[in-house]
Motif scaffolding. Sequence first.
Motif, PDB file in Angstrom:
ATOM      1  N   VAL A 150       0.833  -1.202   0.000  1.00  0.00           N
ATOM      2  CA  VAL A 150       0.000   0.000   0.000  1.00  0.00           C
ATOM      3  C   VAL A 150       0.866   1.250   0.000  1.00  0.00           C
ATOM      4  CG1 VAL A 150      -1.652   1.338   1.353  1.00  0.00           C
ATOM      5  CG2 VAL A 150      -1.972  -1.120   1.058  1.00  0.00           C
ATOM      6  N   ILE A 151       1.904   1.283   0.827  1.00  0.00           N
ATOM      7  CA  ILE A 151       2.797   2.444   0.885  1.00  0.00           C
ATOM      8  C   ILE A 151       3.520   2.624  -0.446  1.00  0.00           C
ATOM      9  CG2 ILE A 151       4.907   3.344   1.947  1.00  0.00           C
ATOM     10  CD1 ILE A 151       3.886   2.137   4.596  1.00  0.00           C
ATOM     11  N   MET A 152       3.994   1.514  -1.032  1.00  0.00           N
ATOM     12  CA  MET A 152       4.691   1.600  -2.311  1.00  0.00           C
ATOM     13  C   MET A 152       3.728   2.090  -3.399  1.00  0.00           C
ATOM     14  SD  MET A 152       7.065  -1.188  -4.321  1.00  0.00           S
ATOM     15  CE  MET A 152       5.906  -2.482  -4.070  1.00  0.00           C
ATOM     16  N   PHE A 153       2.498   1.599  -3.388  1.00  0.00           N
ATOM     17  CA  PHE A 153       1.511   1.992  -4.390  1.00  0.00           C
ATOM     18  C   PHE A 153       1.169   3.476  -4.257  1.00  0.00           C
ATOM     19  CE2 PHE A 153      -2.916   2.553  -5.701  1.00  0.00           C
ATOM     20  CZ  PHE A 153      -2.817   2.168  -7.026  1.00  0.00           C
ATOM     21  N   THR A 154       0.901   3.930  -3.018  1.00  0.00           N
ATOM     22  CA  THR A 154       0.520   5.330  -2.837  1.00  0.00           C
ATOM     23  C   THR A 154       1.677   6.269  -3.108  1.00  0.00           C
ATOM     24  OG1 THR A 154       0.918   5.162  -0.468  1.00  0.00           O
ATOM     25  CG2 THR A 154      -1.345   4.861  -1.232  1.00  0.00           C
ATOM     26  N   SER A 155       2.897   5.881  -2.781  1.00  0.00           N
ATOM     27  CA  SER A 155       4.021   6.763  -3.074  1.00  0.00           C
ATOM     28  C   SER A 155       4.276   6.814  -4.579  1.00  0.00           C
ATOM     29  CB  SER A 155       5.279   6.335  -2.326  1.00  0.00           C
ATOM     30  OG  SER A 155       5.820   5.157  -2.877  1.00  0.00           O
ATOM     31  N   ALA A 156       4.057   5.704  -5.287  1.00  0.00           N
ATOM     32  CA  ALA A 156       4.215   5.715  -6.745  1.00  0.00           C
ATOM     33  C   ALA A 156       3.145   6.584  -7.386  1.00  0.00           C
ATOM     34  CB  ALA A 156       4.147   4.293  -7.289  1.00  0.00           C
ATOM     35  N   GLY A 177       1.558   9.019  -5.864  1.00  0.00           N
ATOM     36  CA  GLY A 177       1.878  10.382  -5.447  1.00  0.00           C
ATOM     37  C   GLY A 177       2.947  11.003  -6.327  1.00  0.00           C
ATOM     38  N   ARG A 178       3.985  10.239  -6.641  1.00  0.00           N
ATOM     39  CA  ARG A 178       5.031  10.736  -7.540  1.00  0.00           C
ATOM     40  C   ARG A 178       4.473  11.003  -8.928  1.00  0.00           C
ATOM     41  NH1 ARG A 178       8.380   6.781  -4.954  1.00  0.00           N
ATOM     42  NH2 ARG A 178       7.902   5.365  -6.663  1.00  0.00           N
ATOM     43  N   LEU A 179       3.597  10.120  -9.393  1.00  0.00           N
ATOM     44  CA  LEU A 179       2.977  10.299 -10.702  1.00  0.00           C
ATOM     45  C   LEU A 179       2.094  11.550 -10.732  1.00  0.00           C
ATOM     46  CD1 LEU A 179       2.476   9.189 -13.548  1.00  0.00           C
ATOM     47  CD2 LEU A 179       0.610   7.846 -12.588  1.00  0.00           C
ATOM     48  N   LEU A 180       1.308  11.755  -9.678  1.00  0.00           N
ATOM     49  CA  LEU A 180       0.470  12.948  -9.605  1.00  0.00           C
ATOM     50  C   LEU A 180       1.313  14.220  -9.572  1.00  0.00           C
ATOM     51  CD1 LEU A 180      -2.269  11.785  -7.083  1.00  0.00           C
ATOM     52  CD2 LEU A 180      -2.573  12.244  -9.516  1.00  0.00           C
ATOM     53  N   TRP A 181       2.403  14.203  -8.805  1.00  0.00           N
ATOM     54  CA  TRP A 181       3.276  15.372  -8.723  1.00  0.00           C
ATOM     55  C   TRP A 181       3.926  15.650 -10.073  1.00  0.00           C
ATOM     56  CZ3 TRP A 181       3.862  19.634  -6.366  1.00  0.00           C
ATOM     57  CH2 TRP A 181       5.050  20.340  -6.456  1.00  0.00           C
ATOM     58  N   LYS A 182       4.353  14.598 -10.765  1.00  0.00           N
ATOM     59  CA  LYS A 182       4.966  14.752 -12.089  1.00  0.00           C
ATOM     60  C   LYS A 182       3.967  15.357 -13.070  1.00  0.00           C
ATOM     61  CE  LYS A 182       6.480  11.951 -15.938  1.00  0.00           C
ATOM     62  NZ  LYS A 182       5.291  12.225 -16.707  1.00  0.00           N
ATOM     63  N   GLU A 183       2.729  14.857 -13.070  1.00  0.00           N
ATOM     64  CA  GLU A 183       1.713  15.379 -13.982  1.00  0.00           C
ATOM     65  C   GLU A 183       1.381  16.832 -13.654  1.00  0.00           C
ATOM     66  OE1 GLU A 183       0.386  14.041 -16.735  1.00  0.00           O
ATOM     67  OE2 GLU A 183       1.809  12.429 -16.396  1.00  0.00           O
ATOM     68  N   TYR A 184       1.341  17.163 -12.376  1.00  0.00           N
ATOM     69  CA  TYR A 184       1.081  18.545 -11.976  1.00  0.00           C
ATOM     70  C   TYR A 184       2.182  19.470 -12.503  1.00  0.00           C
ATOM     71  CZ  TYR A 184       1.298  22.683  -9.079  1.00  0.00           C
ATOM     72  OH  TYR A 184       1.410  23.984  -8.651  1.00  0.00           O
ATOM     73  N   ARG A 185       3.433  19.069 -12.323  1.00  0.00           N
ATOM     74  CA  ARG A 185       4.539  19.902 -12.784  1.00  0.00           C
ATOM     75  C   ARG A 185       4.527  20.093 -14.290  1.00  0.00           C
ATOM     76  NH1 ARG A 185       9.565  17.565 -11.921  1.00  0.00           N
ATOM     77  NH2 ARG A 185       8.509  15.602 -11.677  1.00  0.00           N
ATOM     78  N   VAL A 186       4.167  19.055 -15.020  1.00  0.00           N
ATOM     79  CA  VAL A 186       4.142  19.133 -16.482  1.00  0.00           C
ATOM     80  C   VAL A 186       2.995  20.025 -16.959  1.00  0.00           C
ATOM     81  CG1 VAL A 186       3.711  17.770 -18.558  1.00  0.00           C
ATOM     82  CG2 VAL A 186       5.295  16.924 -16.835  1.00  0.00           C
ATOM     83  N   VAL A 226       5.093   1.611 -17.038  1.00  0.00           N
ATOM     84  CA  VAL A 226       4.313   0.373 -17.082  1.00  0.00           C
ATOM     85  C   VAL A 226       4.932  -0.704 -16.194  1.00  0.00           C
ATOM     86  CG1 VAL A 226       3.590  -1.507 -18.598  1.00  0.00           C
ATOM     87  CG2 VAL A 226       3.311   0.850 -19.323  1.00  0.00           C
ATOM     88  N   HIS A 227       6.258  -0.729 -16.096  1.00  0.00           N
ATOM     89  CA  HIS A 227       6.935  -1.780 -15.332  1.00  0.00           C
ATOM     90  C   HIS A 227       7.065  -1.474 -13.847  1.00  0.00           C
ATOM     91  CE1 HIS A 227       7.774  -4.137 -18.811  1.00  0.00           C
ATOM     92  NE2 HIS A 227       8.325  -3.106 -19.428  1.00  0.00           N
ATOM     93  N   HIS A 228       6.664  -0.298 -13.411  1.00  0.00           N
ATOM     94  CA  HIS A 228       6.741   0.022 -11.988  1.00  0.00           C
ATOM     95  C   HIS A 228       5.475  -0.404 -11.260  1.00  0.00           C
ATOM     96  CE1 HIS A 228      10.407   2.269 -12.699  1.00  0.00           C
ATOM     97  NE2 HIS A 228      10.573   2.220 -11.387  1.00  0.00           N
ATOM     98  N   ALA A 229       5.400  -0.021 -10.016  1.00  0.00           N
ATOM     99  CA  ALA A 229       4.357  -0.515  -9.117  1.00  0.00           C
ATOM    100  C   ALA A 229       2.918  -0.217  -9.542  1.00  0.00           C
ATOM    101  CB  ALA A 229       4.603   0.030  -7.714  1.00  0.00           C
ATOM    102  N   PRO A 230       2.586   0.979 -10.019  1.00  0.00           N
ATOM    103  CA  PRO A 230       1.162   1.217 -10.289  1.00  0.00           C
ATOM    104  C   PRO A 230       0.654   0.411 -11.481  1.00  0.00           C
ATOM    105  CG  PRO A 230       2.429   3.240 -10.657  1.00  0.00           C
ATOM    106  CD  PRO A 230       3.371   2.182 -10.227  1.00  0.00           C
ATOM    107  N   SER A 231      -0.570  -0.010 -11.373  1.00  0.00           N
ATOM    108  CA  SER A 231      -1.190  -0.748 -12.472  1.00  0.00           C
ATOM    109  C   SER A 231      -1.529   0.229 -13.596  1.00  0.00           C
ATOM    110  CB  SER A 231      -2.461  -1.437 -11.982  1.00  0.00           C
ATOM    111  OG  SER A 231      -3.448  -0.479 -11.704  1.00  0.00           O
TER     112      SER A 231
END
Length: 143
Positions: A6-12, A14-23, A102-107
């Motif tokens: 769960v922690i790995m999924f939410t941090s992944a 979270g990183r994805l959301l932050w990346k999309e926000y910055r872009v 695709v190869h990282h934690a989030p589906s």
Amino acid sequence: MSLKVVIMFTSAIGRLLWKEYRVQRALWFLLLGLLLVLQILLRLAFFSTTESTSSHISSLDEQWATWAMWFLVFAVQVIFIVASAAISFAGEREERTCDLLVHHAPSPWAILLAKGGICLAGSAALYVCGAFVALLLGRSNPS
């Protein structure tokens, strides 16, 4: 699910959301600025402050300008949604992070939901800001 997953999924995510926000924040601010400038120009051009023209023509111009302000809010919102979706998915290919993602934690569904969520949240925020300005500027002059 274990706590570690769960922690790995939410941090992944979270990183994805932050990346999309910055872009996408530059696009959001650019479209918001364009919307505000166009709404102010409509206000200056069509809302009369003098009584030199007939009141019927003046009220039609003001009504048209108010409708145009609201149309701009919706048009800029649609432009943001289309551009945001394009940036969101084409950017992964350009930066060559698509396979890595695709190869990282989030589906794939989590990736799609995160990207769509940022797109919808940005669109909603753009609508709220534009609608607020349209409400403020769209009022007729009190006389």
